[in-house]
Design a protein around this motif. Structure first.
Motif, PDB file in Angstrom:
ATOM      1  N   THR A  83       0.837  -1.204   0.000  1.00 10.39           N
ATOM      2  CA  THR A  83       0.000   0.000   0.000  1.00 10.39           C
ATOM      3  C   THR A  83       0.871   1.254   0.000  1.00 10.39           C
ATOM      4  O   THR A  83       0.585   2.213  -0.713  1.00 10.39           O
ATOM      5  CB  THR A  83      -0.918   0.013   1.249  1.00 10.39           C
ATOM      6  N   ASN A 141       2.940   1.896  -3.474  1.00  7.79           N
ATOM      7  CA  ASN A 141       2.264   2.030  -4.764  1.00  7.79           C
ATOM      8  C   ASN A 141       2.297   3.450  -5.317  1.00  7.79           C
ATOM      9  O   ASN A 141       1.810   3.689  -6.414  1.00  7.79           O
ATOM     10  CB  ASN A 141       0.822   1.510  -4.681  1.00  7.79           C
ATOM     11  N   GLY A 142       2.844   4.399  -4.573  1.00  9.92           N
ATOM     12  CA  GLY A 142       2.992   5.763  -5.065  1.00  9.92           C
ATOM     13  C   GLY A 142       1.743   6.606  -4.960  1.00  9.92           C
ATOM     14  O   GLY A 142       1.727   7.756  -5.373  1.00  9.92           O
ATOM     15  N   LYS A 143       0.678   6.061  -4.428  1.00 10.55           N
ATOM     16  CA  LYS A 143      -0.564   6.820  -4.272  1.00 10.55           C
ATOM     17  C   LYS A 143      -0.624   7.384  -2.858  1.00 10.55           C
ATOM     18  O   LYS A 143      -0.471   6.660  -1.897  1.00 10.55           O
ATOM     19  CB  LYS A 143      -1.784   5.925  -4.513  1.00 10.55           C
ATOM     20  N   GLY A 144      -0.860   8.640  -2.736  1.00 19.83           N
ATOM     21  CA  GLY A 144      -1.012   9.272  -1.434  1.00 19.83           C
ATOM     22  C   GLY A 144       0.320   9.507  -0.748  1.00 19.83           C
ATOM     23  O   GLY A 144       1.373   9.072  -1.210  1.00 19.83           O
ATOM     24  N   SER A 145       0.236  10.182   0.370  1.00 25.76           N
ATOM     25  CA  SER A 145       1.415  10.545   1.141  1.00 25.76           C
ATOM     26  C   SER A 145       1.763   9.434   2.127  1.00 25.76           C
ATOM     27  O   SER A 145       0.904   8.969   2.884  1.00 25.76           O
ATOM     28  CB  SER A 145       1.130  11.845   1.904  1.00 25.76           C
ATOM     29  N   TRP A 192      -0.168   8.603   5.668  1.00 22.54           N
ATOM     30  CA  TRP A 192      -0.636   7.264   6.027  1.00 22.54           C
ATOM     31  C   TRP A 192      -0.100   6.876   7.397  1.00 22.54           C
ATOM     32  O   TRP A 192      -0.854   6.379   8.247  1.00 22.54           O
ATOM     33  CB  TRP A 192      -0.164   6.261   4.968  1.00 22.54           C
TER      34      TRP A 192
END
Length: 184
Positions: free
Chosen positions: A58, A61-65, A69
């Motif tokens: 998770t 994957n490069g999505k979001g900070s 998280w």
């Protein structure tokens, strides 16, 4: 000289180390501010890193900070701990003030035995007066009428019966309530 081979580096281990180097101070500061307890904050950061290790895919994957998280996980762990603590009844330390002391049953048994023995040594006239006045709760007049004796006789028999019982109890180191006297 013996050459030793180094153990292969676990990619997950390196991932956690990198997360801690980059975000550890921020997580620790945030957890300390929310809990007010540095030791608890360190435990929370450790638990957060374990969760990050379990969800490496998770975070990678490069999505979001990543920091967002991690800080969200820190907050959720603290919230879960507070909820768990509030769900349990309040624990109260046991001490003399919170734990009622149970009376010693043996003392009342001994007192009863001594009382029965002392009553057996009284004359039947004295026992009858005490039974009417103390066990049946009759007044002096009612006792006099029931036993067919003058009220003055009820009073004197009560006085002498109680004095005899008191002397018997004192000889055994007990008072009339059955509490042991301390001998000096």
């Amino acid at each position: 000289m013996i050459l030793r081979r180094r153990a292969p580096v676990d990619p997950g281990d390196e991932f956690i180390r990198a997360l801690f180097r980059e975000h550890g101070n921020a997580m620790l500061a945030y957890a300390t501010r929310l809990t007010g307890d540095r030791a608890a904050a360190e435990d929370i950061v450790q638990e957060t890193l374990i969760r990050a290790w379990k969800h490496e895919e998770t975070l990678g994957n490069g999505k979001g900070s990543v920091r967002g998280w991690l800080l969200t996980v820190v907050r959720n762990i603290i919230t879960d701990r507070i909820r768990a603590r509030n769900a349990r009844p309040l624990e109260v330390a046991e001490n003399e003030m919170t734990v009622p002391l149970e009376p010693d049953h043996s003392a009342s048994v001994v007192t009863t035995m001594v009382t029965m023995d002392a009553l057996a040594q009284l004359s039947s006239d004295h026992r009858d007066v005490l039974r009417c006045v103390y066990l049946e709760g009759r007044t002096v007049g009612e006792t006099a009428e029931r036993l067919g004796i003058p009220p003055g006789t009820v009073k004197s028999r009560t006085y002498y019966a109680l004095r005899t019982l008191r002397e018997r109890f004192n000889d055994l180191g007990l008072n009339m309530e059955g509490v042991a006297h301390e001998h000096v």
